[in-house]
Design a protein around this motif. Structure first.
Motif, PDB file in Angstrom:
ATOM      1  N   ALA A  45      -9.200 -23.751  20.326  1.00 27.70           N
ATOM      2  CA  ALA A  45      -7.725 -23.468  20.542  1.00 27.70           C
ATOM      3  C   ALA A  45      -7.551 -23.814  22.068  1.00 27.70           C
ATOM      4  O   ALA A  45      -6.459 -24.568  22.330  1.00 27.70           O
ATOM      5  CB  ALA A  45      -7.511 -22.169  20.567  1.00 27.70           C
ATOM      6  N   THR A  46      -8.502 -23.832  22.935  1.00 30.19           N
ATOM      7  CA  THR A  46      -8.059 -24.106  24.541  1.00 30.19           C
ATOM      8  C   THR A  46      -7.898 -25.516  24.538  1.00 30.19           C
ATOM      9  O   THR A  46      -7.105 -26.203  25.319  1.00 30.19           O
ATOM     10  CB  THR A  46      -9.202 -23.578  25.397  1.00 30.19           C
ATOM     11  OG1 THR A  46      -9.104 -22.030  25.326  1.00 30.19           O
ATOM     12  CG2 THR A  46      -9.020 -23.911  26.843  1.00 30.19           C
ATOM     13  N   ALA A  47      -8.707 -26.339  23.698  1.00 31.40           N
ATOM     14  CA  ALA A  47      -8.833 -27.809  24.051  1.00 31.40           C
ATOM     15  C   ALA A  47      -7.592 -28.367  23.506  1.00 31.40           C
ATOM     16  O   ALA A  47      -6.790 -29.155  23.735  1.00 31.40           O
ATOM     17  CB  ALA A  47     -10.058 -28.455  23.252  1.00 31.40           C
ATOM     18  N   CYS A  48      -7.214 -27.689  22.183  1.00 32.56           N
ATOM     19  CA  CYS A  48      -5.971 -27.918  21.528  1.00 32.56           C
ATOM     20  C   CYS A  48      -4.642 -27.827  22.364  1.00 32.56           C
ATOM     21  O   CYS A  48      -3.608 -28.558  22.332  1.00 32.56           O
ATOM     22  CB  CYS A  48      -5.831 -27.502  20.106  1.00 32.56           C
ATOM     23  SG  CYS A  48      -6.998 -27.842  18.816  1.00 32.56           S
ATOM     24  N   ALA A  49      -4.630 -26.595  22.754  1.00 33.78           N
ATOM     25  CA  ALA A  49      -3.657 -26.259  23.870  1.00 33.78           C
ATOM     26  C   ALA A  49      -3.233 -26.951  24.865  1.00 33.78           C
ATOM     27  O   ALA A  49      -2.218 -27.242  25.539  1.00 33.78           O
ATOM     28  CB  ALA A  49      -3.728 -24.872  24.294  1.00 33.78           C
ATOM     29  N   GLY A  50      -4.536 -27.637  25.452  1.00 33.23           N
ATOM     30  CA  GLY A  50      -4.536 -28.543  26.682  1.00 33.23           C
ATOM     31  C   GLY A  50      -3.912 -29.826  26.738  1.00 33.23           C
ATOM     32  O   GLY A  50      -3.546 -30.380  27.255  1.00 33.23           O
ATOM     33  N   ARG A  51      -3.802 -30.011  25.151  1.00 36.21           N
ATOM     34  CA  ARG A  51      -3.105 -31.625  25.076  1.00 36.21           C
ATOM     35  C   ARG A  51      -1.681 -31.300  24.444  1.00 36.21           C
ATOM     36  O   ARG A  51      -1.114 -32.517  24.212  1.00 36.21           O
ATOM     37  CB  ARG A  51      -3.828 -32.184  23.741  1.00 36.21           C
ATOM     38  CG  ARG A  51      -5.295 -32.623  23.881  1.00 36.21           C
ATOM     39  CD  ARG A  51      -5.762 -33.322  22.804  1.00 36.21           C
ATOM     40  NE  ARG A  51      -6.104 -32.632  21.462  1.00 36.21           N
ATOM     41  CZ  ARG A  51      -7.124 -31.932  21.380  1.00 36.21           C
ATOM     42  NH1 ARG A  51      -8.012 -31.923  22.073  1.00 36.21           N
ATOM     43  NH2 ARG A  51      -7.222 -31.347  20.133  1.00 36.21           N
ATOM     44  N   LEU A  52      -1.229 -30.054  24.322  1.00 36.09           N
ATOM     45  CA  LEU A  52       0.284 -29.813  23.926  1.00 36.09           C
ATOM     46  C   LEU A  52       1.260 -30.819  24.750  1.00 36.09           C
ATOM     47  O   LEU A  52       1.363 -30.631  25.997  1.00 36.09           O
ATOM     48  CB  LEU A  52       0.657 -28.450  23.703  1.00 36.09           C
ATOM     49  CG  LEU A  52       0.006 -27.646  22.812  1.00 36.09           C
ATOM     50  CD1 LEU A  52       0.411 -26.290  22.626  1.00 36.09           C
ATOM     51  CD2 LEU A  52       0.061 -28.235  21.538  1.00 36.09           C
ATOM     52  N   LYS A  53       2.312 -31.251  24.030  1.00 33.47           N
ATOM     53  CA  LYS A  53       3.361 -31.767  24.553  1.00 33.47           C
ATOM     54  C   LYS A  53       4.600 -31.390  24.279  1.00 33.47           C
ATOM     55  O   LYS A  53       5.645 -31.109  24.807  1.00 33.47           O
ATOM     56  CB  LYS A  53       3.355 -33.382  24.281  1.00 33.47           C
ATOM     57  CG  LYS A  53       2.102 -34.167  25.044  1.00 33.47           C
ATOM     58  CD  LYS A  53       2.387 -35.458  25.225  1.00 33.47           C
ATOM     59  CE  LYS A  53       1.163 -36.192  25.666  1.00 33.47           C
ATOM     60  NZ  LYS A  53       0.590 -35.794  26.916  1.00 33.47           N
ATOM     61  N   LEU A  54       4.507 -30.602  22.873  1.00 36.97           N
ATOM     62  CA  LEU A  54       5.745 -30.044  22.395  1.00 36.97           C
ATOM     63  C   LEU A  54       4.993 -28.699  21.589  1.00 36.97           C
ATOM     64  O   LEU A  54       4.018 -28.598  20.928  1.00 36.97           O
ATOM     65  CB  LEU A  54       6.247 -30.795  21.154  1.00 36.97           C
ATOM     66  CG  LEU A  54       6.985 -30.125  20.119  1.00 36.97           C
ATOM     67  CD1 LEU A  54       8.373 -29.724  21.026  1.00 36.97           C
ATOM     68  CD2 LEU A  54       7.323 -31.009  18.904  1.00 36.97           C
ATOM     69  N   MET A  55       5.957 -27.474  21.927  1.00 44.54           N
ATOM     70  CA  MET A  55       5.431 -26.260  21.346  1.00 44.54           C
ATOM     71  C   MET A  55       6.683 -25.576  20.652  1.00 44.54           C
ATOM     72  O   MET A  55       7.745 -25.453  21.297  1.00 44.54           O
ATOM     73  CB  MET A  55       4.952 -25.127  22.539  1.00 44.54           C
ATOM     74  CG  MET A  55       4.379 -24.046  21.930  1.00 44.54           C
ATOM     75  SD  MET A  55       3.080 -24.220  20.730  1.00 44.54           S
ATOM     76  CE  MET A  55       3.029 -22.456  19.962  1.00 44.54           C
ATOM     77  N   ALA A  56       6.639 -25.196  19.579  1.00 42.02           N
ATOM     78  CA  ALA A  56       7.898 -24.907  18.551  1.00 42.02           C
ATOM     79  C   ALA A  56       7.641 -23.493  18.394  1.00 42.02           C
ATOM     80  O   ALA A  56       6.459 -22.791  18.196  1.00 42.02           O
ATOM     81  CB  ALA A  56       8.129 -25.662  17.410  1.00 42.02           C
ATOM     82  N   PHE A  57       8.675 -22.637  18.201  1.00 41.52           N
ATOM     83  CA  PHE A  57       8.667 -21.071  17.990  1.00 41.52           C
ATOM     84  C   PHE A  57       9.556 -20.940  16.651  1.00 41.52           C
ATOM     85  O   PHE A  57      10.757 -21.181  16.543  1.00 41.52           O
ATOM     86  CB  PHE A  57       8.939 -20.463  19.259  1.00 41.52           C
ATOM     87  CG  PHE A  57       7.981 -20.770  20.103  1.00 41.52           C
ATOM     88  CD1 PHE A  57       6.900 -19.908  20.565  1.00 41.52           C
ATOM     89  CD2 PHE A  57       8.213 -21.550  21.060  1.00 41.52           C
ATOM     90  CE1 PHE A  57       6.111 -19.993  21.425  1.00 41.52           C
ATOM     91  CE2 PHE A  57       7.501 -22.124  22.093  1.00 41.52           C
ATOM     92  CZ  PHE A  57       6.462 -21.063  22.705  1.00 41.52           C
ATOM     93  N   ASP A  58       9.237 -19.854  15.913  1.00 43.92           N
ATOM     94  CA  ASP A  58      10.077 -19.269  15.027  1.00 43.92           C
ATOM     95  C   ASP A  58      10.586 -18.271  15.716  1.00 43.92           C
ATOM     96  O   ASP A  58      10.430 -17.810  16.934  1.00 43.92           O
ATOM     97  CB  ASP A  58       9.003 -18.609  13.958  1.00 43.92           C
ATOM     98  CG  ASP A  58       9.750 -17.888  12.730  1.00 43.92           C
ATOM     99  OD1 ASP A  58      11.017 -18.290  12.447  1.00 43.92           O
ATOM    100  OD2 ASP A  58       9.260 -17.082  12.009  1.00 43.92           O
ATOM    101  N   VAL A  59      11.479 -17.501  15.080  1.00 41.61           N
ATOM    102  CA  VAL A  59      12.702 -16.543  15.866  1.00 41.61           C
ATOM    103  C   VAL A  59      12.015 -15.183  15.350  1.00 41.61           C
ATOM    104  O   VAL A  59      11.543 -14.338  16.165  1.00 41.61           O
ATOM    105  CB  VAL A  59      14.053 -16.974  15.528  1.00 41.61           C
ATOM    106  CG1 VAL A  59      14.757 -15.638  16.248  1.00 41.61           C
ATOM    107  CG2 VAL A  59      14.420 -18.050  16.380  1.00 41.61           C
ATOM    108  N   ASP A  60      12.462 -14.860  14.038  1.00 40.64           N
ATOM    109  CA  ASP A  60      12.280 -13.207  13.696  1.00 40.64           C
ATOM    110  C   ASP A  60      10.689 -13.284  13.298  1.00 40.64           C
ATOM    111  O   ASP A  60      10.249 -13.842  12.666  1.00 40.64           O
ATOM    112  CB  ASP A  60      12.880 -13.266  12.168  1.00 40.64           C
ATOM    113  CG  ASP A  60      14.579 -13.352  12.517  1.00 40.64           C
ATOM    114  OD1 ASP A  60      15.139 -12.938  13.160  1.00 40.64           O
ATOM    115  OD2 ASP A  60      15.052 -14.236  11.665  1.00 40.64           O
ATOM    116  N   GLY A  61      10.403 -12.255  14.104  1.00 41.15           N
ATOM    117  CA  GLY A  61       9.054 -11.947  14.284  1.00 41.15           C
ATOM    118  C   GLY A  61       8.259 -12.450  15.112  1.00 41.15           C
ATOM    119  O   GLY A  61       6.987 -12.200  15.651  1.00 41.15           O
ATOM    120  N   VAL A  62       8.797 -13.284  16.004  1.00 44.98           N
ATOM    121  CA  VAL A  62       8.091 -14.144  16.969  1.00 44.98           C
ATOM    122  C   VAL A  62       8.752 -13.826  18.257  1.00 44.98           C
ATOM    123  O   VAL A  62       8.446 -13.246  19.203  1.00 44.98           O
ATOM    124  CB  VAL A  62       8.032 -15.495  16.756  1.00 44.98           C
ATOM    125  CG1 VAL A  62       7.299 -16.397  17.987  1.00 44.98           C
ATOM    126  CG2 VAL A  62       7.024 -15.824  15.607  1.00 44.98           C
TER     127      VAL A  62
END
Length: 182
Positions: free
Chosen positions: A8-25
């Motif tokens: 998880a940490t390595a993958c998060a370290g490469r992120l250029k785009l993060m998307a989110f749901d609305v309801d429940g998030v």
């Protein structure tokens, strides 16, 4: 303490785009309607500031949600989120189109969802997260399970995790810390 999968940490370290749901998030999943039929949602200010911090650090932020509500449009505008997709039946197809538009690949993209319709998109991304009250099957597939619940700071927790993984959290927090003179 959040549940963090091995990569998880390595993958998060490469992120250029993060998307989110609305309801429940971004919300606790409750739906409120006025007598006129207008849908109302409650958003958490901690989460909102986390989204702003991600953007400030250079991570693009998107919202991809199955429902459509004017209040979500207003919240996205308030937070400076330009990538808003509502009323989406196929979240994965929308993400794939956005990746093409931005010239990115799925391994540098992440999604935070909480329920079964989110699984195909979460599984396709390099990083995925879910609130502490996300569906059990979603939790079993997420890279990161937040300790906080949807609409109650889970998004902020994930944003700070990403910023820490990218060694950007200290710089983002620095303007808020008191200056100590010697």
């Amino acid at each position: 303490m959040p549940v963090v999968r091995e990569s998880a940490t390595a993958c998060a370290g490469r992120l250029k785009l993060m998307a989110f749901d609305v309801d429940g998030v971004l919300t606790d999943g409750s739906l409120f309607y006025t007598d006129d039929g207008v849908e109302i949602k409650a958003f958490n200010t901690l989460d909102g500031h986390g989204l702003k911090m991600l953007q400030q650090a250079g991570v693009k932020v998107a919202i991809i949600t199955g429902r459509r509500a004017r209040c979500v449009e207003l919240r996205a505008s308030n937070l400076g989120i330009g990538y808003l997709f509502q009323g989406v039946d196929n979240k994965l197809a929308v993400m794939n189109s956005l990746l093409v538009e931005l010239g990115l690949t799925a391994d540098v993209a992440g999604y935070m969802g909480d329920d079964l319709p989110d699984l195909p998109l979460m599984s396709a991304c390099g990083f995925s997260a879910t609130p502490g009250d996300g569906h059990a099957l979603v939790q079993s597939h997420a890279s990161l399970i937040a300790t906080r619940w949807g609409g109650r700071g889970a998004v902020r927790e994930v944003c700070e995790f990403i910023l820490e993984a990218q060694d950007k959290l200290a710089a983002v927090l620095a303007p808020y810390l008191p200056v100590v003179e010697r």
